[in-house]
Every structure is written in C-alpha cells, then in structure tokens.
Design an enzyme around this catalytic site. Structure first.
Site, PDB file in Angstrom:
ATOM      1  N   THR A   1       0.923  -1.198  -0.033  1.00 34.01           N
ATOM      2  CA  THR A   1      -0.014   0.078  -0.148  1.00 34.01           C
ATOM      3  C   THR A   1       0.981   1.407  -0.082  1.00 34.01           C
ATOM      4  O   THR A   1       2.019   1.073   0.520  1.00 34.01           O
ATOM      5  CB  THR A   1      -0.711  -0.040   1.264  1.00 34.01           C
ATOM      6  OG1 THR A   1      -0.092   0.114   2.496  1.00 34.01           O
ATOM      7  CG2 THR A   1      -1.864  -1.394   1.481  1.00 34.01           C
TER       8      THR A   1
ATOM      9  N   GLU B   1      -5.715  -3.895  -0.060  1.00 34.58           N
ATOM     10  CA  GLU B   1      -5.993  -5.071   0.824  1.00 34.58           C
ATOM     11  C   GLU B   1      -7.222  -5.938   0.502  1.00 34.58           C
ATOM     12  O   GLU B   1      -7.453  -7.026   1.219  1.00 34.58           O
ATOM     13  CB  GLU B   1      -6.196  -4.325   2.189  1.00 34.58           C
ATOM     14  CG  GLU B   1      -5.127  -3.792   3.120  1.00 34.58           C
ATOM     15  CD  GLU B   1      -4.791  -2.383   2.652  1.00 34.58           C
ATOM     16  OE1 GLU B   1      -5.224  -1.967   1.475  1.00 34.58           O
ATOM     17  OE2 GLU B   1      -4.109  -1.707   3.431  1.00 34.58           O
TER      18      GLU B   1
ATOM     19  N   LYS C   1     -15.195  18.041  10.623  1.00 30.46           N
ATOM     20  CA  LYS C   1     -16.423  17.916  11.268  1.00 30.46           C
ATOM     21  C   LYS C   1     -16.715  19.512  11.954  1.00 30.46           C
ATOM     22  O   LYS C   1     -16.104  20.145  12.540  1.00 30.46           O
ATOM     23  CB  LYS C   1     -15.955  17.165  12.607  1.00 30.46           C
ATOM     24  CG  LYS C   1     -16.984  16.775  13.571  1.00 30.46           C
ATOM     25  CD  LYS C   1     -16.777  15.743  14.623  1.00 30.46           C
ATOM     26  CE  LYS C   1     -17.825  15.083  15.185  1.00 30.46           C
ATOM     27  NZ  LYS C   1     -17.046  14.220  16.453  1.00 30.46           N
TER      28      LYS C   1
ATOM     29  N   TRP D   1     -20.780  15.830  10.153  1.00 32.46           N
ATOM     30  CA  TRP D   1     -19.691  15.591   9.656  1.00 32.46           C
ATOM     31  C   TRP D   1     -20.108  16.262   8.077  1.00 32.46           C
ATOM     32  O   TRP D   1     -21.143  16.128   7.634  1.00 32.46           O
ATOM     33  CB  TRP D   1     -19.538  13.902   9.165  1.00 32.46           C
ATOM     34  CG  TRP D   1     -19.251  13.379  10.234  1.00 32.46           C
ATOM     35  CD1 TRP D   1     -20.334  12.337  11.300  1.00 32.46           C
ATOM     36  CD2 TRP D   1     -18.263  13.128  11.274  1.00 32.46           C
ATOM     37  NE1 TRP D   1     -19.635  11.882  12.125  1.00 32.46           N
ATOM     38  CE2 TRP D   1     -18.333  12.191  12.162  1.00 32.46           C
ATOM     39  CE3 TRP D   1     -16.676  13.731  10.926  1.00 32.46           C
ATOM     40  CZ2 TRP D   1     -17.473  11.800  13.060  1.00 32.46           C
ATOM     41  CZ3 TRP D   1     -15.791  13.294  12.138  1.00 32.46           C
ATOM     42  CH2 TRP D   1     -16.224  12.568  12.842  1.00 32.46           C
TER      43      TRP D   1
END
Ligand code: ADP
Length: 537
Positions: free
Chosen positions: A179, A322, A432, A437
C-alpha cells in the site's frame, strides 16, 4: 463423511493453462514504448511463462522467493506474472512513482531477489541499486533499440519451455503489493493463489468486469498497482483479448481501442478525465467501448453522466490493495430499467454493492462495536471481510482484522437500504463542523462539475465556533478561471447549505501521493496556518 469430488489446488497456473488450451490464438496486443505494436497470444504467453519458470530455476530461485517488477503494462510484464507465480515465486509489483525512501523500504522489506524492469525506469534502477542489497539479478524487459534482443528475451531464449509449473498448496503466496503508506511505512499485502483464484472467478461476472471470450479489454489501470484490478487473471479465465498501452497517452488508448475493437476500458477517474479531454480536443471517437470501469478514487457525477449519455455501461467499483482489489461493484439490480436516467446516474456515482466473497458494513466512527444501519443517512467507518481481504500484512506481528475478520478500511461510507454503498470520505479527512460531518469527497465532486475546475480538494480548517469549516482548494483548467463567488453559487444547489466552503483558494497544483491520489496530509500541512477570512461565519 467426506465429500467425494476431485480436489485440485486453486493455482494461478491453471488460468494460463486454460487460456492457452481453449483460447490459445486469442491475441494479446501491446503498444510498447517505442510506439510499435507487438502481438502474441495466450498460447505464446504460456510458452514464454514456462520458459521464464526454467530461467528462474536456473538462476537458483526457489518457491516463495520474491521476483520484483518495475514496469508498465505490456505482454512481457504479463509473462512475468505467470512465469514467476508458475515457478512458485511471489511476483512483487512495484509502483515506479513511489518516492525513493518508499522504494528502498519495500524492496528490502520484501527481500526481492530479481528485478525485472522497463528501460524507461533505468534512472530509478541506477539510483536505487546501492540501496537494494537483496537484488541479485537485474533484467531489463526491453532493449535499447527494436533490432536488439532484450535481456529478458535473452533469458527466455536460452530455455525451451519444456517444463511444468511448480505445484503446491493453494494457500501459498503468489503476488505481493505494498500500500502506498499515506501514514507510516508501506505495508505488504501478500496474496495467495487461492484468494487470487476466487477473486478472479468472482470478478469475471457481469456484476463486476463482465468478461467473456468475445471481450477486448484495455486496462489502463497499471499492472504495478493492486493487481491491475485482477484484469490480467480475469481475461485468462475467460479467454478475452488483452490490449496494453505501455505509455499513458490518450492518443495511444484511442488509437488502440479503435484498431483492436476494444469493448472494455478500465481506468481511475484521472485517466477518464484525460481521455475525455483528448476526445473533446481532437473530435476523435472511441465508439466501440461499451463497458467503462472506474474505481480507485471518487468519480464525479458529471463524468459518469457523460459516459452514460455516450451509451457506455459505467461500472464503478470500490476496493483497495488490501482487497485484491474488488470490494464492491456497481451493478444493476432488478427494477433498474424503470429508473429515470438521473436516478441511474446517481446510483452509478455510488460505489455499489457487495459481490459474493466480499462483505461490507459500516460501524460507528467513535465506537466500532456499534454496527450502523443501512438507512441511507448514517455515515460510518467502512469495514470489509471476505475470501480476498487481507488478514495480516507481510512480517506483521498481529492480524490486521478484528476477531470476526473485519478489516477497517479507513473509509467513511453511507449504506443505502438497497445495499448500495456510498463513500463519503476517509476517516482522516472528514470535516467536522458543529458536531456534524461534512463529506469532503462530495464537495470535491460537485466542484469538479464546474467546467473551469480541473481538480479540487476540501480540507477542514480550524474555526472558533464550528470547530472546523471547509476550505476548498482548486486548480483551474489551463487558460480558464472562475471567481470564488461564482463557484460557491454553482455549488449552492449541489450540496447542503452549511457544507458550502467558507473559503476557496486557487493554486497551480495540488499535492499527490505516489499512487496519484490527492495527498490531504500534504495539503493540510500546506494550509496549516490558514485562517478563514471571516471566522465568525
Ligand atoms: P493506496 O495504496 O493509495 O491505499 P489503494 O488502491 O489501496 O491505494 O487505495 C484504496 C483507497 O482508494 C480506498 O480505501 C478508498 O479511499 C479509495 N477508493 C477506492 N475506490 C474508490 C471509489 N470507487 N470511490 C472513491 N474512493 C475509492
């Protein structure tokens, strides 16, 4: 009582055996770095892969040893995928765009013994060689001139292909990809033959890559990243024709598509932007492509709509290194044809549904033990588990999953009642404001819908009353401009009013990671001292 059916280990070599046996004459076409078009077929790839097996054995490589590639998409790279895995080795694909410290880290961490590379990356090799003590053999895929034989061809030329694949357990490792490591060191994901085979069998279906023997696939997704979405395996599993462009150039993609009758085209959103820009500028057409695949980053609604209007079936997938990488895919559910065009575009802009073998759910951002409902409004941390999801990173001491196998993706998503997953952010990137959010991704997507905006990134900046408020950083299309107020007005009917950015800054360039994604980490650093013009908003 035991079952009484035959047991064959699920090994990647079975794919190339099948492709060569049933679709041996099916072409694999590569436009290589010098501009020439080179042709082979599945039977040729198998024969070359077997010769590579012999070559690797002659070099003293044993099953489990790592063979690295630093290369773009072309048939020799494909041969090395089947050759290395066929010898029981692990094919480690390396992203040439990684930074030097990452390149140094991953080759040493993987303990690669062989490095196969494109001549175009010779400067990287020359620079990195002193830092890669484990590499014993450097083999260049291509020669200096077309008249010469490359080191790779010489290696294969010394063998006769009269060999057998290394057999073994289906849980043996076969591929390795790191990654990009936006936080900390890169982490190695070690794919198994079994996980790769199950992923392959799942993604050939209409609900994902929709491949069959008549398909012609041009994957612009690089073979060095996330297994090129599994396309080189999926095409073998169906006998589809593969078309490669070694150089990332829209003129090459369009030329190849038209000359080779490409039906399937896969690329991350930036590739699609480049392609559409080229088509607009030149007036050329790429009319044979019926299936367009996107993923890897958010795809703006405006682009989805444009492709759909051109009659393309846009399949939008979500996944990560992944997850091999398919996690979800955006396919049509019953009732699709009754939906309005606009509703279809909205669904296509989402990241889609779970496919068999990969399960997703969302949990509370602050309390992962609480699973959130699929109610279309709750945003939670996205988790995934399944046959081809990572269990543990290479050389890690502990599993990367919880006791039930759930892997925390770092993404934030909303799940709709019909199961559609909609990514709204990365956990680290959410803004936030006043306890609520704001999705930076939705803001960015809406902004790039403006014709003058080439790229946009939203980050949270401190605000005395609201905690954080969004700052939108924008790169304009070459030769175009838009005033901040005009852009805000454009966004006004596309996102909630309180999501509208408090400030818009225009820059020449937005920082990117080694995998070409916007680096919010660097952007936040760049704007660390930023003060909103009116912090009392
Ligand atoms: P990296 O090495 O940069 O993590 P990955 O390909 O593994 O590269 O990146 C996976 C991440 O990319 C996901 O966690 C998600 O944030 C993003 N991503 C993947 N597919 C999509 C998509 N369809 N829409 C939006 N973001 C996506």
């Amino acid at each position: 009582m035991a079952g009484m059916m035959q047991h064959w280990e699920l090994r990647v070599s079975g794919l190339i055996d099948f492709a060569a046996r049933e679709h041996g004459a099916q072409e694999i076409v590569s436009r290589v770095a010098d501009g020439t078009v080179v042709r082979t077929n599945w039977a040729g790839v198998r024969n070359d892969a077997l010769r590579m097996v012999q070559a690797l054995r002659r070099l003293g490589l044993a099953p489990g040893d790592r063979v690295a590639t630093l290369a773009m998409n072309h048939a020799r790279h494909l041969v090395s995928w089947y050759g290395a895995t066929g010898a029981g080795c692990v094919l480690h694909t390396i992203n040439p765009r990684l930074f030097d410290d990452q390149l140094e880290f991953i080759v040493n961490h993987a303990e690669d013994r062989v490095m196969l590379y494109d001549r175009a990356f010779q400067p990287i090799i020359d620079r990195m060689k002193p830092h890669w003590p484990t590499i014993e053999h450097y083999i260049c895929f291509d020669a200096e001139t077309a008249a010469q034989e490359s080191a790779f061809d010489q290696c294969l030329g010394a063998e006769d292909g009269d060999a057998t694949w290394t057999s073994g357990d289906e849980r043996d490792p076969c591929m390795l990809c790191y990654t990009s490591g936006t936080t900390g060191d890169p982490k190695g994901v070690l794919y198994e033959h079994r996980s790769t085979m199950l992923h392959t069998l799942a993604v050939v279906a209409p609900s994902a890559l929709n491949l069959e023997a008549r398909s012609v696939m041009l994957p612009v997704v690089p073979m060095f990243h996330a297994n090129s979405w599994g396309i080189p395996f999926a095409c073998a599993a169906t006998g589809a024709k593969l078309v490669f462009s070694q150089v990332n150039d829209p003129a090459w993609w369009v030329g190849l598509s038209n000359a080779e009758n490409v039906t399937h085209f896969a690329g991350v959103p930036t590739i699609w932007f480049g392609l559409l820009k080229y088509l607009d500028e030149t007036g050329e057409k790429m009319s044979g492509v019926r299936h367009g695949f996107t993923g890897g980053a958010a795809m703006p609604r405006s682009i989805v709509e444009r492709l759909m209007r051109e009659g393309m079936r846009v399949v939008h997938a979500w996944g990560m290194t992944e997850t091999s990488p398919f996690g979800t895919s955006n396919y049509e559910k019953p009732g699709w044809d009754d939906l309005s065009f606009d509703e279809q575009v909205s669904l296509r802009t989402m990241q889609g549904y779970g496919i068999y073998g990969s399960e997703v759910r969302i949990v509370d951002l602050d309390d992962p033990a609480t699973v959130l409902p699929r109610d279309g409004t709750s945003a939670g941390a996205l988790q995934v588990r399944g046959h081809w999801t990572v269990n543990r990173y290479l050389k890690a001491d502990a599993d990367a999953t919880d006791a039930d196998g759930w892997f925390a993706t770092g993404d934030v998503a909303v799940m709709h009642p019909d199961g559609a997953m909609q990514l709204t952010d990365r956990t680290k990137d959410v803004i936030k404001s006043g306890g609520e959010w704001i999705s930076s991704v939705e803001l960015e997507n809406a902004a790039v819908g403006h014709p003058a905006v080439a790229e946009a990134a939203a980050i949270g900046v401190p605000h005395p009353r609201w905690d954080e408020r969004p700052l939108l950083v924008v790169v304009c299309e070459t030769g175009q401009a838009v005033a901040a107020e005009e852009l805000r007005a454009f966004l006004a009917d596309k996102v909630a009013k309180w999501w509208l950015p408090d400030a818009i800054e225009f820059v020449d360039e937005i920082p990117h990671t080694g995998t070409g994604k916007i680096s919010k980490k660097d952007l936040r650093k760049q704007f660390a001292d930023y003060r909103l013009p009116d912090a009392a908003t």
